[in-house]
Design a protein around this motif. Structure first.
Motif, PDB file in Angstrom:
ATOM      1  N   PHE A 112       1.040  -1.289  -0.180  1.00 14.30           N
ATOM      2  CA  PHE A 112      -0.009   0.044  -0.029  1.00 14.30           C
ATOM      3  C   PHE A 112       0.951   1.208  -0.036  1.00 14.30           C
ATOM      4  CE2 PHE A 112      -2.526  -3.399   1.862  1.00 14.30           C
ATOM      5  CZ  PHE A 112      -3.779  -3.243   1.341  1.00 14.30           C
ATOM      6  N   ASP A 113       0.490   2.088  -0.984  1.00 16.22           N
ATOM      7  CA  ASP A 113       1.155   3.341  -1.084  1.00 16.22           C
ATOM      8  C   ASP A 113       2.957   3.378  -1.170  1.00 16.22           C
ATOM      9  OD1 ASP A 113      -1.050   4.758  -1.213  1.00 16.22           O
ATOM     10  OD2 ASP A 113      -1.263   5.206   0.889  1.00 16.22           O
ATOM     11  N   GLY A 114       3.555   2.167  -1.477  1.00 18.32           N
ATOM     12  CA  GLY A 114       4.710   1.790  -1.699  1.00 18.32           C
ATOM     13  C   GLY A 114       5.486   1.602  -0.359  1.00 18.32           C
ATOM     14  N   ARG A 115       4.824   1.464   0.893  1.00 14.41           N
ATOM     15  CA  ARG A 115       5.543   1.796   2.131  1.00 14.41           C
ATOM     16  C   ARG A 115       4.929   0.514   3.271  1.00 14.41           C
ATOM     17  NH1 ARG A 115       2.865   4.062   6.050  1.00 14.41           N
ATOM     18  NH2 ARG A 115       0.938   5.395   5.637  1.00 14.41           N
ATOM     19  N   VAL A 116       3.632   0.226   3.050  1.00 17.57           N
ATOM     20  CA  VAL A 116       3.129  -0.753   4.016  1.00 17.57           C
ATOM     21  C   VAL A 116       3.165  -2.015   3.253  1.00 17.57           C
ATOM     22  CG1 VAL A 116       1.309  -1.342   5.718  1.00 17.57           C
ATOM     23  CG2 VAL A 116       1.964   1.107   5.428  1.00 17.57           C
ATOM     24  N   THR A 117       3.584  -2.981   3.808  1.00 18.64           N
ATOM     25  CA  THR A 117       3.548  -4.325   3.279  1.00 18.64           C
ATOM     26  C   THR A 117       2.826  -5.230   4.159  1.00 18.64           C
ATOM     27  OG1 THR A 117       5.734  -4.043   2.264  1.00 18.64           O
ATOM     28  CG2 THR A 117       4.972  -6.224   2.181  1.00 18.64           C
ATOM     29  N   HIS A 118       1.650  -5.853   3.355  1.00 20.21           N
ATOM     30  CA  HIS A 118       0.655  -6.832   4.102  1.00 20.21           C
ATOM     31  C   HIS A 118       1.026  -8.276   3.255  1.00 20.21           C
ATOM     32  CE1 HIS A 118      -2.860  -9.136   4.450  1.00 20.21           C
ATOM     33  NE2 HIS A 118      -3.096  -8.492   5.277  1.00 20.21           N
ATOM     34  N   VAL A 119       1.640  -8.882   4.254  1.00 19.01           N
ATOM     35  CA  VAL A 119       2.131 -10.277   3.665  1.00 19.01           C
ATOM     36  C   VAL A 119       1.242 -11.324   4.085  1.00 19.01           C
ATOM     37  CG1 VAL A 119       4.201 -11.866   3.753  1.00 19.01           C
ATOM     38  CG2 VAL A 119       4.598  -9.673   4.005  1.00 19.01           C
ATOM     39  N   ASN A 120       0.799 -12.278   3.388  1.00 17.09           N
ATOM     40  CA  ASN A 120      -0.002 -13.396   3.460  1.00 17.09           C
ATOM     41  C   ASN A 120       0.691 -14.617   3.634  1.00 17.09           C
ATOM     42  OD1 ASN A 120      -2.789 -12.398   3.563  1.00 17.09           O
ATOM     43  ND2 ASN A 120      -2.353 -11.804   1.567  1.00 17.09           N
ATOM     44  N   HIS A 121       0.468 -15.547   4.495  1.00 12.02           N
ATOM     45  CA  HIS A 121       1.150 -16.649   4.987  1.00 12.02           C
ATOM     46  C   HIS A 121       0.078 -17.661   4.602  1.00 12.02           C
ATOM     47  CE1 HIS A 121       4.835 -15.048   6.165  1.00 12.02           C
ATOM     48  NE2 HIS A 121       4.243 -13.946   6.958  1.00 12.02           N
ATOM     49  N   PHE A 122       0.438 -18.832   3.699  1.00 11.44           N
ATOM     50  CA  PHE A 122      -0.390 -19.929   3.671  1.00 11.44           C
ATOM     51  C   PHE A 122       0.272 -21.154   3.835  1.00 11.44           C
ATOM     52  CE2 PHE A 122      -1.658 -16.519   0.702  1.00 11.44           C
ATOM     53  CZ  PHE A 122      -2.951 -16.357   0.512  1.00 11.44           C
ATOM     54  N   THR A 123      -0.720 -22.250   4.134  1.00 14.63           N
ATOM     55  CA  THR A 123      -0.428 -23.444   4.388  1.00 14.63           C
ATOM     56  C   THR A 123       0.237 -24.236   2.893  1.00 14.63           C
ATOM     57  OG1 THR A 123      -2.384 -24.586   4.299  1.00 14.63           O
ATOM     58  CG2 THR A 123      -1.634 -23.894   6.402  1.00 14.63           C
ATOM     59  N   GLY A 124       0.542 -25.200   2.802  1.00 13.69           N
ATOM     60  CA  GLY A 124       1.027 -25.945   1.557  1.00 13.69           C
ATOM     61  C   GLY A 124      -0.190 -26.179   0.527  1.00 13.69           C
ATOM     62  N   ASP A 125      -1.287 -26.528   1.175  1.00 11.84           N
ATOM     63  CA  ASP A 125      -2.410 -26.772   0.564  1.00 11.84           C
ATOM     64  C   ASP A 125      -3.461 -25.535   0.200  1.00 11.84           C
ATOM     65  OD1 ASP A 125      -3.502 -26.328   2.841  1.00 11.84           O
ATOM     66  OD2 ASP A 125      -4.632 -28.407   2.990  1.00 11.84           O
ATOM     67  N   GLY A 126      -2.885 -24.198   0.716  1.00 10.72           N
ATOM     68  CA  GLY A 126      -3.319 -23.059   0.136  1.00 10.72           C
ATOM     69  C   GLY A 126      -4.390 -22.329   0.923  1.00 10.72           C
ATOM     70  N   ARG A 127      -4.477 -22.715   2.340  1.00 10.68           N
ATOM     71  CA  ARG A 127      -5.192 -22.341   3.250  1.00 10.68           C
ATOM     72  C   ARG A 127      -4.524 -21.150   3.724  1.00 10.68           C
ATOM     73  NH1 ARG A 127      -5.673 -26.079   7.521  1.00 10.68           N
ATOM     74  NH2 ARG A 127      -4.227 -27.499   6.364  1.00 10.68           N
ATOM     75  N   TRP A 128      -5.166 -20.138   4.175  1.00 17.31           N
ATOM     76  CA  TRP A 128      -4.620 -18.744   4.712  1.00 17.31           C
ATOM     77  C   TRP A 128      -4.325 -19.115   6.114  1.00 17.31           C
ATOM     78  CZ3 TRP A 128      -5.876 -15.497   8.734  1.00 17.31           C
ATOM     79  CH2 TRP A 128      -5.101 -14.136   8.710  1.00 17.31           C
ATOM     80  N   LEU A 129      -2.850 -18.842   6.679  1.00 15.15           N
ATOM     81  CA  LEU A 129      -2.399 -19.125   7.909  1.00 15.15           C
ATOM     82  C   LEU A 129      -2.481 -17.874   8.766  1.00 15.15           C
ATOM     83  CD1 LEU A 129      -1.296 -21.390   9.518  1.00 15.15           C
ATOM     84  CD2 LEU A 129       0.940 -20.780   8.799  1.00 15.15           C
ATOM     85  N   GLU A 130      -1.805 -16.906   8.263  1.00 18.94           N
ATOM     86  CA  GLU A 130      -1.708 -15.704   9.154  1.00 18.94           C
ATOM     87  C   GLU A 130      -1.176 -14.276   8.116  1.00 18.94           C
ATOM     88  OE1 GLU A 130       1.166 -16.382  12.169  1.00 18.94           O
ATOM     89  OE2 GLU A 130       2.792 -16.665  10.633  1.00 18.94           O
ATOM     90  N   GLU A 131      -1.446 -13.360   8.816  1.00 17.47           N
ATOM     91  CA  GLU A 131      -0.900 -12.068   7.877  1.00 17.47           C
ATOM     92  C   GLU A 131       0.270 -11.321   8.699  1.00 17.47           C
ATOM     93  OE1 GLU A 131      -4.257  -9.157   9.825  1.00 17.47           O
ATOM     94  OE2 GLU A 131      -4.388  -9.528   7.659  1.00 17.47           O
ATOM     95  N   GLU A 132       1.042 -10.551   8.064  1.00 20.80           N
ATOM     96  CA  GLU A 132       2.196  -9.925   8.616  1.00 20.80           C
ATOM     97  C   GLU A 132       2.183  -8.370   8.162  1.00 20.80           C
ATOM     98  OE1 GLU A 132       7.087 -10.108   8.491  1.00 20.80           O
ATOM     99  OE2 GLU A 132       5.891 -11.912   7.927  1.00 20.80           O
TER     100      GLU A 132
END
Length: 175
Positions: free
Chosen positions: A125-145
Motif C-alpha cells: 500500500f502506497d509503496g510503504r506498508v507491506t501486508h504479507v499473506n502466509h499460506f499452508t501448503g494446500d493453500g489455506r490462509w495461515l496468518e498475515e504480517e
C-alpha cells in the motif's frame, strides 16, 4: 500481526496512491473460497456480470472506493502452465475485479524464472506498508504480517514492477 496494526480493510481504506497485489500460488482456500470453486467446478456456474448484486462483494466495494479516491489498484498473478483448474476459476472471476476498478495481469511462471521474488504473496500500500499473506501448503490462509520495513517494501515494489512489466493483461491472457 503486530498489536495495534491496522486491519487489511483499514489499510485499503486509508490508501491514497497505490495498492498492488502479487499472487504466486496455483491454489487458494481463503475464507471458504474452495466452496465457491467446487460450485463452479460442479455446476459450471458463471457469474452474470450484468447482475452486479449476484457477485459484488465487500472487497469489490473497497476497490471501487479506493479507485474513486484516485488509487491505482493493480494485481499480478504468476501461474504455472498449463494452469490448474483453480486458476481457471480465478480467471473466470477476474472480470469482477476489473469491473470494481482493478487492473489485472497474468505471468506464466516460466517467464518469471530470472526475477527476484519474495517468498510470499503480498499487498503493498502506497509503496510503504507491506501486508504479507502466509499460506499452508494446500493453500489455506495461515496468518498475515503487516510491516512498514522500508527494505521489504522496496523488495516487494521492485518484484511487483518486474512482474507487471512482463505480465499479460487479463483480456489478452489465454489459458
Amino acid at each position: 500481526m503486530t498489536q495495534n496494526a491496522p486491519t487489511f480493510d483499514e489499510l485499503f481504506a486509508s490508501c491514497r496512491d497505490s495498492a498492488v497485489h502479487l499472487e504466486m500460488r496455483d491454489v487458494y482456500d481463503i475464507d471458504g473460497e474452495i466452496e465457491g470453486f467446487e460450485k463452479w467446478r460442479r455446476s459450471g456456474h458463471r457469474d452474470d456480470w450484468d447482475d452486479r448484486d449476484s457477485w459484488w462483494l465487500p472487497f469489490h466495494q473497497s476497490v471501487a472506493d479506493a479507485t474513486a479516491r484516485g488509487v491505482l489498484v493493480r494485481r499480478a498473478r504468476i501461474v504455472s502452465m498449463p494452469v490448474t483448474e483453480y486458476i481457471r476459476y480465478e480467471h473466470a472471476g477476474t472480470p469482477g475485479n476489473i469491473l470494481a476498478g482493478e487492473h489485472v495481469r497474468w505471468l506464466p511462471r516460466r517467464r518469471a524464472t530470472d526475477l527476484a521474488l519474495p517468498g510470499n504473496d503480498f499487498w503493498l500500500f502506497d509503496g510503504r506498508v507491506t501486508h504479507v499473506n502466509h499460506f499452508t501448503g494446500d493453500g489455506r490462509w495461515l496468518e498475515e504480517e503487516i510491516t512498514e520495513d522500508p527494505e521489504l517494501a522496496e523488495l516487494c515494489s521492485s518484484a511487483f514492477e518486474a512482474v507487471w512489466e512482463r505480465a499479460v493483461p487479463h483480456e489478452e491472457f489465454a489459458l
